[in-house]
Scaffold this active site. Structure first.
Site, mmCIF file in Angstrom:
data_model
loop_
_atom_site.group_PDB
_atom_site.id
_atom_site.type_symbol
_atom_site.label_atom_id
_atom_site.label_comp_id
_atom_site.label_asym_id
_atom_site.label_seq_id
_atom_site.Cartn_x
_atom_site.Cartn_y
_atom_site.Cartn_z
ATOM 1 C CE1 TYR A 59 33.934 19.189 60.633
ATOM 2 C CE2 TYR A 59 32.464 19.540 58.767
ATOM 3 C CZ TYR A 59 33.605 18.969 59.304
ATOM 4 O OH TYR A 59 34.418 18.184 58.529
ATOM 5 C CB SER A 111 35.110 20.309 55.556
ATOM 6 O OG SER A 111 33.853 19.732 55.216
#
Length: 268
Positions: free
Chosen positions: A162, A149
């Protein structure tokens, strides 16, 4: 990916019941691939397979990716069904806000790391021996695909777990890429920006360069076929990522210290 007449691709995707996983499944099914689709929700997997071309070819595996033995069992079952494996996409992941100051967020942190990082390795592990054997005897490309990501490029406030997990996926895939190179197995790292899926639809802030999942899947499939080592999709977020990498810490802190946070969530 050109298999040079060797037959349809055999593709295994985790986190396949919705979002990026479902879009990737649709993309590969349209290309004639045989799919192994793994996710926790069996009813969603069944509906997805029923919607795909040649549904009789595909197999659903209702498995939590934190159950490593169950992943290995599903991997062996799919390879027995499909006659081998060409592409493995470790797509399963969770994205929730976390704040280290709250003790109740530590189990959430553990769940994010277990799902996003450890499960990526657990997904690849049972396929690597088969890929090595295929590369020694067959003229078929082999791909291991990790989903990182843009959030893994620099740490984002309110997203410690995350950002840490996706930074780990990026570094892990780089290590694995070097390990697999002597065998001809390509390791591909794809870092999505903002893709319009249930994971991002809860974000209470603007998302620049938001992309439809179908468009993402088409670009990702081309990247995987090319065997590219690393790709940010969409390309505009790749430019942003490069700028973020170059920013000195004081400038980065000034720009992002007050950035909006993703909502926190209790561990499940």
């Amino acid at each position: 990916m050109n298999n040079q007449g060797a037959g349809p691709e055999r593709v295994f995707i985790t986190g396949a019941s919705s979002g990026l996983g479902a879009a990737l499944a649709a993309q590969y099914a349209a290309q004639g691939a045989t799919l192994g689709l793994l996710a926790r929700r069996s009813e969603m997997l069944d509906r997805l397979i029923a919607s795909l071309p040649n549904p009789e070819r595909h197999r659903a595996y209702a498995v939590d990716v934190r159950d490593h033995a169950a992943i290995a069992t599903a991997a062996q079952a799919f390879m027995a069904h499909a006659g081998g494996i060409d592409v493995v996409i470790a797509n399963a992941g969770i994205s929730v806000g976390t704040l280290t100051e709250f003790a109740e967020d530590i189990p959430v942190f553990e769940a994010v790391i277990a799902t996003n990082v450890v499960a990526t390795a657990a997904t690849f592990a049972p396929f690597i021996p088969a890929m090595k054997a295929q590369m020694a005897t067959q003229n078929r490309p082999a791909r291991l695909v990790g989903i990182g990501s843009v959030a893994g490029i620099r740490g984002l406030p309110g997203a410690e777990a995350y950002s840490a997990s996706k930074a780990a996926v990026i570094s892990y895939c780089e290590s694995l890429r070097l390990e697999m190179k002597p065998y001809g197995i390509r390791v591909v790292t794809i870092c999505p920006g903002y893709i319009d899926t249930p994971m991002t639809q809860v974000n209470p802030y603007p998302m620049p360069f938001l992309m439809a999942p179908e468009k993402f899947a088409a670009k990702a499939a081309r990247t995987i076929a090319a065997g590219s080592s690393y790709k940010v999709i969409p390309w505009q977020m790749g430019v942003v990522a490069k700028v973020l990498r170059m920013l000195p810490n004081p400038l980065y802190d000034l720009a992002f210290a007050k950035a909006p946070h993703k909502p926190r969530k209790a561990a499940s």
